[in-house]
Design an enzyme around this catalytic site. Structure first.
Site, PDB file in Angstrom:
ATOM      1  N   GLY A   1     -46.376  42.989-127.710  1.00  0.00           N
ATOM      2  CA  GLY A   1     -45.701  41.947-126.926  1.00  0.00           C
ATOM      3  C   GLY A   1     -45.303  42.448-125.547  1.00  0.00           C
ATOM      4  O   GLY A   1     -45.626  43.573-125.146  1.00  0.00           O
ATOM      5  N   PHE A   2     -44.593  41.614-124.851  1.00  0.00           N
ATOM      6  CA  PHE A   2     -44.172  41.904-123.473  1.00  0.00           C
ATOM      7  C   PHE A   2     -43.317  43.179-123.408  1.00  0.00           C
ATOM      8  O   PHE A   2     -43.714  44.195-122.823  1.00  0.00           O
ATOM      9  CB  PHE A   2     -43.430  40.669-122.946  1.00  0.00           C
ATOM     10  CG  PHE A   2     -42.582  40.872-121.732  1.00  0.00           C
ATOM     11  CD1 PHE A   2     -43.086  41.524-120.608  1.00  0.00           C
ATOM     12  CD2 PHE A   2     -41.277  40.396-121.689  1.00  0.00           C
ATOM     13  CE1 PHE A   2     -42.288  41.704-119.472  1.00  0.00           C
ATOM     14  CE2 PHE A   2     -40.484  40.568-120.563  1.00  0.00           C
ATOM     15  CZ  PHE A   2     -40.987  41.233-119.456  1.00  0.00           C
TER      16      PHE A   2
ATOM     17  N   THR B   1     -47.503  36.497-131.338  1.00  0.00           N
ATOM     18  CA  THR B   1     -47.226  36.096-129.945  1.00  0.00           C
ATOM     19  C   THR B   1     -47.630  37.192-128.964  1.00  0.00           C
ATOM     20  O   THR B   1     -47.519  37.003-127.759  1.00  0.00           O
ATOM     21  CB  THR B   1     -45.721  35.784-129.765  1.00  0.00           C
ATOM     22  OG1 THR B   1     -44.960  36.933-130.143  1.00  0.00           O
ATOM     23  CG2 THR B   1     -45.306  34.593-130.596  1.00  0.00           C
ATOM     24  N   GLY B   2     -48.063  38.327-129.482  1.00  0.00           N
ATOM     25  CA  GLY B   2     -48.487  39.429-128.607  1.00  0.00           C
ATOM     26  C   GLY B   2     -49.989  39.409-128.395  1.00  0.00           C
ATOM     27  O   GLY B   2     -50.700  38.591-128.985  1.00  0.00           O
TER      28      GLY B   2
ATOM     29  N   SER C   1     -40.658  40.027-133.087  1.00  0.00           N
ATOM     30  CA  SER C   1     -40.067  38.692-133.274  1.00  0.00           C
ATOM     31  C   SER C   1     -40.564  37.796-132.157  1.00  0.00           C
ATOM     32  O   SER C   1     -40.594  38.238-131.001  1.00  0.00           O
ATOM     33  CB  SER C   1     -38.530  38.740-133.175  1.00  0.00           C
ATOM     34  OG  SER C   1     -38.018  37.416-133.128  1.00  0.00           O
TER      35      SER C   1
ATOM     36  N   TYR D   1     -33.889  31.212-134.239  1.00  0.00           N
ATOM     37  CA  TYR D   1     -33.892  32.487-133.507  1.00  0.00           C
ATOM     38  C   TYR D   1     -32.501  33.111-133.516  1.00  0.00           C
ATOM     39  O   TYR D   1     -32.330  34.270-133.899  1.00  0.00           O
ATOM     40  CB  TYR D   1     -34.361  32.233-132.074  1.00  0.00           C
ATOM     41  CG  TYR D   1     -34.517  33.478-131.230  1.00  0.00           C
ATOM     42  CD1 TYR D   1     -35.447  34.460-131.555  1.00  0.00           C
ATOM     43  CD2 TYR D   1     -33.734  33.659-130.089  1.00  0.00           C
ATOM     44  CE1 TYR D   1     -35.601  35.597-130.768  1.00  0.00           C
ATOM     45  CE2 TYR D   1     -33.891  34.787-129.289  1.00  0.00           C
ATOM     46  CZ  TYR D   1     -34.817  35.749-129.635  1.00  0.00           C
ATOM     47  OH  TYR D   1     -34.964  36.878-128.850  1.00  0.00           O
TER      48      TYR D   1
ATOM     49  N   THR E   1     -35.242  38.980-119.571  1.00  0.00           N
ATOM     50  CA  THR E   1     -36.009  40.016-118.878  1.00  0.00           C
ATOM     51  C   THR E   1     -37.322  39.399-118.395  1.00  0.00           C
ATOM     52  O   THR E   1     -37.860  38.509-119.043  1.00  0.00           O
ATOM     53  CB  THR E   1     -36.284  41.178-119.839  1.00  0.00           C
ATOM     54  OG1 THR E   1     -35.035  41.612-120.384  1.00  0.00           O
ATOM     55  CG2 THR E   1     -36.942  42.353-119.152  1.00  0.00           C
TER      56      THR E   1
ATOM     57  N   ARG F   1     -40.357  30.210-120.369  1.00  0.00           N
ATOM     58  CA  ARG F   1     -39.233  30.854-119.694  1.00  0.00           C
ATOM     59  C   ARG F   1     -39.270  30.528-118.205  1.00  0.00           C
ATOM     60  O   ARG F   1     -40.312  30.162-117.650  1.00  0.00           O
ATOM     61  CB  ARG F   1     -39.278  32.353-119.899  1.00  0.00           C
ATOM     62  CG  ARG F   1     -38.891  32.755-121.318  1.00  0.00           C
ATOM     63  CD  ARG F   1     -39.331  34.161-121.550  1.00  0.00           C
ATOM     64  NE  ARG F   1     -38.788  34.730-122.753  1.00  0.00           N
ATOM     65  CZ  ARG F   1     -39.364  35.739-123.400  1.00  0.00           C
ATOM     66  NH1 ARG F   1     -40.491  36.242-122.956  1.00  0.00           N
ATOM     67  NH2 ARG F   1     -38.815  36.228-124.475  1.00  0.00           N
TER      68      ARG F   1
END
Ligand SMILES: NC(=O)c1ccc[n+]([C@@H]2O[C@H](COP(=O)([O-])OP(=O)(O)OC[C@H]3O[C@@H](n4cnc5c(N)ncnc54)[C@H](O)[C@@H]3O)[C@@H](O)[C@H]2O)c1
Length: 318
Positions: A13-14, A38-39, A77, A147, A177, A188
């Site tokens: 992921g990010f 999600t990655g 997550s 979440y 972030t 986001r």
């Protein structure tokens, strides 16, 4: 001497991928366990020829064992509102079952452990800025609860393993972030505005646009993780940038950095959207000697090439 070995759950992921870069840069060997929900493999593509690096594609809601390990960084997550709303049950599962498995691994090998928690633990806060001692104002049944409550449970299990099983744990409460490798369509603020600005589309501001957020550039954030990882603090520590901007100010800065002539358009505020969120980082400052160094305009400029490439790839259908 054999290099220290770390596992990073959610490392594709990010944030996890930037953490991998930092750990490898510090002489660690790194194994990522990620189910790519999600990655993306692309986030780690630059590491594929590094013999100290390994990616294992696996769901950590199933027990996993990667062999002897010195540190567990538990970052798996879904994290963006778009992702955790889409994968609500999976988010609750990785926060609960996945956290048990990550902690079991640390316990088995006597490894240290650091988990990524979130400012969402404070919900729609009634205290401002938020200190770690604030217990939060959270809706346990609203759309964001998949979440928020998963992460609050993650913290609870982590403290229980520390208290009952003496696992050497740390909890970082991450605030918003941004930076390269963020997903373009994760809902986001920064990617939304960047994408709209670079395409010359209107920038969508929710509500009045006067609600504030604070954004931390990814290299500052990862520096905070590493400092906390080396510390002996077991209670949560906020890591985030306390510099606040209204959504309108942020939109205007993105127009400046991208050189876009897009206009702003306004839409209704989503349910449970916190009106204000800002970390009190006194604890990180005093305990870890940490504070963010990169201001929003600099961080946006550092991210611009990535977002330009991501927008171009999406436009060309890659
Ligand atoms: N990015 C932020 O601003 C922010 C803020 C607060 C907290 N956090 C926390 O930091 C962590 C990383 O966030 P991110 O922004 O990098 O999100 P991300 O979606 O980019 O990365 C999360 C990674 O976890 C993986 N994953 C999800 N479920 C999994 C499972 N069951 N098994 C294995 N892998 C799984 C995904 O495939 C992905 O690679 C998350 O725990 C998130 O809650 C992030």
């Amino acid at each position: 001497m054999t290099p220290k070995r770390a596992v990073v759950t959610g490392g594709a992921g990010f944030l996890g991928s930037h953490l991998c870069d930092a750990l490898l840069g510090g002489g660690w060997s790194v194994v990522v366990v990620d189910n790519l929900l999600t990655g993306r493999r692309a986030n780690l593509a630059h590491l594929q020829n590094d013999s100290r690096f390994e990616l294992i594609e696996q769901d950590i809601c199933q027990p996993f064992d990667v062999g002897r390990i010195d540190y567990v960084f538990h970052f798996a997550s879904p994290a963006s509102p778009v992702d955790y709303m889409l994968h609500g049950i999976a988010t609750l599962q990785v926060g609960s079952l996945g956290t048990f498995h990550a902690l079991d691994l640390a316990r088995k090998y006597g490894a240290k452990y650091l988990v990524s928690s979130t400012s969402e633990c404070y919900g729609d806060p009634l205290e401002h800025p938020q200190k770690e001692t604030y217990w939060g104002h959270v809706n346990s049944i609203g759309p964001r609860s998949v979440y928020d409550e998963a992460k609050r449970f993650t913290e609870a299990v982590t403290m229980a393993y520390h208290r009952y099983h003496k696992v050497d744990t740390r909890i970082v409460r991450i605030f918003n972030t941004y930076g390269p490798r963020m997903q373009l369509n994760d809902g986001r603020v920064v990617p939304n505005f960047m994408k709209q600005a670079l395409r010359g589309e209107p920038l969508t501001v929710y509500g009045s646009g006067k609600q504030t957020r604070s954004f931390c550039y990814v290299s500052d954030e990862v520096d905070g993780f590493l400092r906390l990882a080396k510390s002996d603090e077991h209670l949560p520590v906020n890591i985030g940038n306390p510099n606040e901007f209204t959504m309108i100010e942020c939109a205007q800065l993105i127009l400046k950095v991208t050189g876009s002539r897009s206009e702003l358009c306004y839409e209704a505020l989503p349910q449970d959207d916190p009106k204000q969120r800002c970390p009190d980082i006194t604890k990180a400052r005093t305990l870890l000697g940490w504070e963010p160094k990169i201001d929003l305009e600099t961080g946006l400029r550092l991210s611009l090439d990535y977002f330009k490439k991501a927008v171009a790839e999406e436009t060309s259908g890659r």
